[in-house]
Write an enzyme that holds these catalytic residues in place. Sequence first.
Site, PDB file in Angstrom:
ATOM      1  N   LYS A 103      13.294  10.028  51.477  1.00 43.33           N
ATOM      2  CA  LYS A 103      12.213   8.985  51.706  1.00 43.33           C
ATOM      3  C   LYS A 103      10.882   9.926  51.659  1.00 43.33           C
ATOM      4  O   LYS A 103      10.991  10.803  52.374  1.00 43.33           O
ATOM      5  CB  LYS A 103      12.501   8.346  53.000  1.00 43.33           C
ATOM      6  CG  LYS A 103      11.242   7.422  53.413  1.00 43.33           C
ATOM      7  CD  LYS A 103      11.408   6.746  54.711  1.00 43.33           C
ATOM      8  CE  LYS A 103      10.472   5.620  55.115  1.00 43.33           C
ATOM      9  NZ  LYS A 103      10.631   5.013  56.292  1.00 43.33           N
ATOM     10  N   TYR A 140      11.459  -3.365  49.416  1.00 43.05           N
ATOM     11  CA  TYR A 140      11.303  -4.962  49.819  1.00 43.05           C
ATOM     12  C   TYR A 140      11.373  -5.904  48.784  1.00 43.05           C
ATOM     13  O   TYR A 140      11.055  -6.993  49.080  1.00 43.05           O
ATOM     14  CB  TYR A 140       9.723  -4.560  50.013  1.00 43.05           C
ATOM     15  CG  TYR A 140       9.347  -3.421  51.115  1.00 43.05           C
ATOM     16  CD1 TYR A 140       9.715  -3.615  52.749  1.00 43.05           C
ATOM     17  CD2 TYR A 140       9.186  -2.366  50.823  1.00 43.05           C
ATOM     18  CE1 TYR A 140       9.516  -2.918  53.572  1.00 43.05           C
ATOM     19  CE2 TYR A 140       8.852  -1.107  52.046  1.00 43.05           C
ATOM     20  CZ  TYR A 140       8.978  -1.673  53.294  1.00 43.05           C
ATOM     21  OH  TYR A 140       9.166  -0.666  54.329  1.00 43.05           O
ATOM     22  N   LYS A 194      12.917  13.166  54.619  1.00 45.42           N
ATOM     23  CA  LYS A 194      11.693  12.502  54.937  1.00 45.42           C
ATOM     24  C   LYS A 194      10.364  13.424  54.766  1.00 45.42           C
ATOM     25  O   LYS A 194      10.027  14.369  55.835  1.00 45.42           O
ATOM     26  CB  LYS A 194      11.958  11.721  56.450  1.00 45.42           C
ATOM     27  CG  LYS A 194      10.733  10.836  56.601  1.00 45.42           C
ATOM     28  CD  LYS A 194      11.084  10.154  57.657  1.00 45.42           C
ATOM     29  CE  LYS A 194      10.087   8.978  57.894  1.00 45.42           C
ATOM     30  NZ  LYS A 194      10.118   8.301  59.332  1.00 45.42           N
ATOM     31  N   GLU A 210      18.383  20.483  55.219  1.00 41.93           N
ATOM     32  CA  GLU A 210      18.185  19.374  56.201  1.00 41.93           C
ATOM     33  C   GLU A 210      19.375  18.530  55.996  1.00 41.93           C
ATOM     34  O   GLU A 210      20.138  18.097  56.787  1.00 41.93           O
ATOM     35  CB  GLU A 210      16.960  18.440  56.198  1.00 41.93           C
ATOM     36  CG  GLU A 210      15.823  19.234  56.484  1.00 41.93           C
ATOM     37  CD  GLU A 210      15.610  19.131  58.057  1.00 41.93           C
ATOM     38  OE1 GLU A 210      16.401  18.289  58.734  1.00 41.93           O
ATOM     39  OE2 GLU A 210      14.547  19.272  58.547  1.00 41.93           O
TER      40      GLU A 210
END
Length: 327
Positions: free
Chosen positions: A250, A315, A198, A235
């Site tokens: 993201k 979305y 992220k 990560e």
Amino acid sequence: MPGFPEVRPRRLRSSEAVRRLVAETSLEPRQLILPMFVREGAREPIAIKSMPGVVQHTRDTARKAIAEAAQLGLGGVMLFGVPTSKDPEGSGALDPNGILNVAIRDAVSEAGDALLVMSDLCLDEFTSHGHCGVLDSAGRVDNDATLSLYAEMGVAQATAGAHVVGPSGMMDGQVGVIRKALDAAGFIDTVILAYAVKYASAFFGPFREAVDSSLTGDRKTYQQDNANARDAIREVDLDIAEGADIVMVKPALPYLDIVRQIRDHVTVPVAAYNISGEYAMVEAAAANGWIDRDKAILETLTSIRRAGADTILTYWATEVAQKLRYR
């Protein structure tokens, strides 16, 4: 070109039927996850100005949207709570009757096992300072103090019925403590979708409006630097070692190269979040007549799949799923 005129790649582009036959990348409703915002105490949906078509739901409208998502065969919904009050510790995130945990129960009651109910596991929506963790005496995000709250939050969400929890705060060790807490509480089948990669991104802007963020400053001390790629691999490796079942990148569009690297590096499923700023750019350009909206949406999501994402949070999930039924 060697072989010309016998070899003509254009043969495989000559009609819609042949293009469909040889398409390398598919886009299906089951691959899409709908992020949703549920506002505490709302009596009607509240429009998010920077994200045309997206709202802060009431509990009732959220249930209707979840029923529709299940009927369309979406992969899941990712729930975010928007509370009416906040405090420095984000205590509303742990409250069984807090808006997020209530929304989870509503979603599971509505959809059962026909749809994966996923929940954002982070404190930023609930803290008065807007950071993803609690602060120390110097005003810095305290990683280790935050972890204990994440563990409690994970158990609270699983108790409410979440099938998948999504730790998104980018605290070191977050997946491990959540996995241990879930297992100790008997939730061994609860999936962890880790926001493993992220980045501190300018494209998060509209999301801040969506969750009524109280943030001042930035999150650069815990979210990743956009100049770094190797850091993403590190990560991801750490999160998988700690028990992550799915890893996510993201944002998506500015980091398609990272999506590809992660997909090539791991064997677990890879998700990507087509975030608020990416959505807003397309909607704004389309509203001005600069691009074909429908084509741009499908091209955007196909590019994320082509880069290697197994699953996309977007979305547009419901709208695209409806269109895919009639392609």
